[in-house]
Design a protein around this motif. Structure first.
Motif, PDB file in Angstrom:
ATOM      1  N   MET A   1       4.083  11.722  35.599  1.00 27.79           N
ATOM      2  CA  MET A   1       4.151  12.606  34.443  1.00 27.79           C
ATOM      3  C   MET A   1       3.063  13.663  34.538  1.00 27.79           C
ATOM      4  N   SER A   2       3.374  14.881  34.164  1.00 29.13           N
ATOM      5  CA  SER A   2       2.421  15.983  34.238  1.00 29.13           C
ATOM      6  C   SER A   2       1.255  15.731  33.299  1.00 29.13           C
ATOM      7  N   ASN A   3       0.099  16.179  33.761  1.00 30.02           N
ATOM      8  CA  ASN A   3      -1.093  16.063  32.926  1.00 30.02           C
ATOM      9  C   ASN A   3      -1.263  17.265  32.013  1.00 30.02           C
ATOM     10  N   ASP A   4      -0.375  18.252  32.164  1.00 27.94           N
ATOM     11  CA  ASP A   4      -0.453  19.459  31.346  1.00 27.94           C
ATOM     12  C   ASP A   4       0.311  19.232  30.038  1.00 27.94           C
ATOM     13  N   PRO A   5      -0.386  19.141  28.885  1.00 28.59           N
ATOM     14  CA  PRO A   5       0.287  18.882  27.608  1.00 28.59           C
ATOM     15  C   PRO A   5       1.373  19.912  27.290  1.00 28.59           C
ATOM     16  N   GLN A   6       1.113  21.182  27.618  1.00 26.32           N
ATOM     17  CA  GLN A   6       2.104  22.218  27.326  1.00 26.32           C
ATOM     18  C   GLN A   6       3.363  22.039  28.164  1.00 26.32           C
ATOM     19  N   ALA A   7       3.175  21.570  29.399  1.00 25.64           N
ATOM     20  CA  ALA A   7       4.336  21.311  30.253  1.00 25.64           C
ATOM     21  C   ALA A   7       5.163  20.174  29.679  1.00 25.64           C
ATOM     22  N   VAL A   8       4.466  19.167  29.124  1.00 23.63           N
ATOM     23  CA  VAL A   8       5.164  18.032  28.537  1.00 23.63           C
ATOM     24  C   VAL A   8       5.951  18.454  27.306  1.00 23.63           C
ATOM     25  N   THR A   9       5.307  19.216  26.421  1.00 26.96           N
ATOM     26  CA  THR A   9       6.022  19.679  25.218  1.00 26.96           C
ATOM     27  C   THR A   9       7.168  20.605  25.588  1.00 26.96           C
ATOM     28  N   ASP A 316      19.688  29.767  22.925  1.00 25.18           N
ATOM     29  CA  ASP A 316      18.547  30.670  22.729  1.00 25.18           C
ATOM     30  C   ASP A 316      18.030  30.602  21.300  1.00 25.18           C
ATOM     31  N   GLN A 317      18.938  30.547  20.340  1.00 24.68           N
ATOM     32  CA  GLN A 317      18.530  30.472  18.942  1.00 24.68           C
ATOM     33  C   GLN A 317      17.848  29.141  18.638  1.00 24.68           C
ATOM     34  N   LEU A 318      18.374  28.051  19.191  1.00 24.84           N
ATOM     35  CA  LEU A 318      17.737  26.741  18.993  1.00 24.84           C
ATOM     36  C   LEU A 318      16.323  26.740  19.572  1.00 24.84           C
ATOM     37  N   ARG A 319      16.186  27.297  20.762  1.00 23.64           N
ATOM     38  CA  ARG A 319      14.879  27.331  21.410  1.00 23.64           C
ATOM     39  C   ARG A 319      13.884  28.160  20.591  1.00 23.64           C
ATOM     40  N   GLN A 320      14.334  29.306  20.081  1.00 24.18           N
ATOM     41  CA  GLN A 320      13.437  30.162  19.299  1.00 24.18           C
ATOM     42  C   GLN A 320      12.957  29.460  18.033  1.00 24.18           C
ATOM     43  N   GLU A 323      10.690  26.107  19.362  1.00 28.26           N
ATOM     44  CA  GLU A 323       9.530  26.329  20.233  1.00 28.26           C
ATOM     45  C   GLU A 323       8.213  26.438  19.482  1.00 28.26           C
ATOM     46  N   PRO A 324       8.165  27.104  18.312  1.00 28.01           N
ATOM     47  CA  PRO A 324       6.873  27.180  17.605  1.00 28.01           C
ATOM     48  C   PRO A 324       6.269  25.811  17.322  1.00 28.01           C
ATOM     49  N   PHE A 325       7.111  24.799  17.034  1.00 27.92           N
ATOM     50  CA  PHE A 325       6.577  23.460  16.785  1.00 27.92           C
ATOM     51  C   PHE A 325       6.033  22.836  18.072  1.00 27.92           C
ATOM     52  N   PHE A 326       6.808  22.913  19.158  1.00 23.50           N
ATOM     53  CA  PHE A 326       6.396  22.241  20.386  1.00 23.50           C
ATOM     54  C   PHE A 326       5.203  22.930  21.057  1.00 23.50           C
ATOM     55  N   SER A 327       4.963  24.172  20.727  1.00 25.33           N
ATOM     56  CA  SER A 327       3.778  24.850  21.279  1.00 25.33           C
ATOM     57  C   SER A 327       2.618  24.842  20.292  1.00 25.33           C
ATOM     58  N   ASP A 329      -0.517  23.410  17.944  1.00 26.84           N
ATOM     59  CA  ASP A 329      -1.672  22.550  18.227  1.00 26.84           C
ATOM     60  C   ASP A 329      -1.386  21.097  17.875  1.00 26.84           C
ATOM     61  N   ALA A 330      -0.627  20.866  16.809  1.00 26.58           N
ATOM     62  CA  ALA A 330      -0.313  19.503  16.389  1.00 26.58           C
ATOM     63  C   ALA A 330       0.483  18.790  17.454  1.00 26.58           C
ATOM     64  N   ALA A 331       1.506  19.458  18.014  1.00 21.36           N
ATOM     65  CA  ALA A 331       2.340  18.834  19.041  1.00 21.36           C
ATOM     66  C   ALA A 331       1.541  18.598  20.328  1.00 21.36           C
ATOM     67  N   ILE A 332       0.726  19.571  20.702  1.00 26.27           N
ATOM     68  CA  ILE A 332      -0.118  19.422  21.901  1.00 26.27           C
ATOM     69  C   ILE A 332      -1.077  18.262  21.726  1.00 26.27           C
ATOM     70  N   ALA A 333      -1.641  18.148  20.514  1.00 29.32           N
ATOM     71  CA  ALA A 333      -2.613  17.052  20.260  1.00 29.32           C
ATOM     72  C   ALA A 333      -1.933  15.700  20.362  1.00 29.32           C
ATOM     73  N   ILE A 334      -0.715  15.573  19.862  1.00 26.07           N
ATOM     74  CA  ILE A 334       0.009  14.298  19.940  1.00 26.07           C
ATOM     75  C   ILE A 334       0.273  13.908  21.386  1.00 26.07           C
ATOM     76  N   VAL A 335       0.723  14.885  22.181  1.00 30.62           N
ATOM     77  CA  VAL A 335       0.991  14.603  23.603  1.00 30.62           C
ATOM     78  C   VAL A 335      -0.307  14.243  24.329  1.00 30.62           C
ATOM     79  N   THR A 336      -1.399  14.949  24.002  1.00 33.10           N
ATOM     80  CA  THR A 336      -2.674  14.706  24.670  1.00 33.10           C
ATOM     81  C   THR A 336      -3.180  13.284  24.333  1.00 33.10           C
ATOM     82  N   GLU A 337      -3.044  12.931  23.065  1.00 33.89           N
ATOM     83  CA  GLU A 337      -3.499  11.598  22.643  1.00 33.89           C
ATOM     84  C   GLU A 337      -2.655  10.499  23.272  1.00 33.89           C
TER      85      GLU A 337
END
Length: 338
Positions: A1-9, A316-320, A323-327, A329-337
């Protein structure tokens, strides 16, 4: 698994988009049933008047009357709709009597003939019109003149009657020399008298004459003919002209305060009668059952979804939106933890 939180999200976002696309394609039928059941479950506890303000509906209705009613779409469809109505193939396949029940026609005739208050008011207004009095005078006079002329021809065949009519003509000629003012006064009295006689004849006809039977006889003549036979009363061009005139009349009233007040009153009346109904009760009274909603969703949604998937808009509409949630800080923090 990637160690990059953003890659994971980012991978989670891709997986969620694919999951939702599968929901509306591979599992569409199950999703529709599930979502409609969820909506109906909430509809059982939500009262229309609690979630919809009549004032907001009035604003929307006024926008509809003003903008939609006067839009180019509506105006451009007036003549085409009139042509479709006039030339409809089905009009040749169905008799008028099959389209409109005779019992309903008879009930309508009885109702119109029973409008005594309206008849009284109409006759009262007619007596105030000098022009109507003149028309009545001409109508009665024409009948009398035709009657006299017809009988005169018969009488003149008798010996000595020609001389009698000659004397009568001289008397009329002499009477015509009376002053104009006197003739006008007599003519005015005669017109009012003719109007009263015409009014009395019409009243008696409506009250005692076989009007209902006569109208139903005319209806029966048409009822056994195709609806298309009604075209004999109006040409295609006349039908278009009538449609345009009716549309013009409607457009001339759409922004008048009276019409807007009427729309407001209708909305108030609707909420007085159904404001305390739940959304589910209102749907039931409109005749929209759970099965109907599911069937309509299955009918209209798939072609739209397929088109949106084919051109990439849906993904494209679903991603738009996601994406704000998965990028975040809260989502990144959860993946990092994790």
């Amino acid at each position: 698994m990637s160690n990059d939180p953003q890659a994971v999200t980012g991978k989670l976002l891709d997986a969620l988009v694919e999951f939702i696309l599968a929901e509306v394609t591979d599992r569409f039928d199950d999703v529709v049933v599930r979502e409609i059941d969820l909506v109906l479950a909430g509809a059982d506890s939500i009262r229309l008047g609690d979630v919809v303000d009549p004032a907001d509906v009035k604003v929307t209705a006024r926008i509809g009357v003003d903008q939609v009613g006067g839009s180019a779409v509506v105006s451009q469809l007036v003549v085409p709709f009139a042509d479709v109505f006039y030339n409809l193939d089905a009009a040749s396949e169905h008799n008028l009597g099959d389209v409109i029940d005779r019992d309903q026609v008879q009930a309508l005739i009885n109702a119109v003939l029973g409008l005594t208050t309206a008849q009284e008011r109409l006759f009262e207004r007619l007596t105030l019109s000098p022009l109507i009095a003149q028309l009545a005078s001409r109508f009665v006079g024409s009948i009398i003149n035709d009657f006299v002329a017809g009988n005169r021809k018969k009488a003149e065949r008798l010996p000595g009657m020609s001389s009698i009519f000659s004397v009568g003509d001289k008397v009329v000629s002499t009477a015509a020399k009376v002053g104009k003012g006197q003739l006008d006064a007599v003519a005015g009295m005669g017109a009012q008298y003719a109007l009263k006689q015409t009014e009395g004849a019409v009243r008696d006809l409506v009250k005692n004459g076989p009007v209902e039977e006569a109208v139903l006889e005319v209806w029966d003549l048409h009822a056994n003919e195709p609806v298309s036979e009604l075209r004999l009363y109006v040409s295609e061009e006349e039908n278009r002209e009538l449609a345009e005139l009716a549309y013009g009349a409607a457009m001339s009233t759409r922004n008048k305060e009276y019409l807007l007040a009427l729309v407001d009153a209708w909305i108030d009346t609707f909420f007085e009668n159904f404001g305390q109904s739940t959304v589910r009760e209102l749907l039931d009274q409109l005749g929209s059952s759970r099965d109907d909603l599911i069937a309509e969703a299955a009918r209209f949604a798939p072609p739209i979804i397929d088109a949106l998937i084919a051109n990439g808009v849906l993904a494209d509409q679903l991603r738009q939106r996601l994406e704000p949630f998965f990028s975040s800080d809260a989502a990144i923090a959860i993946v990092t933890e994790g």
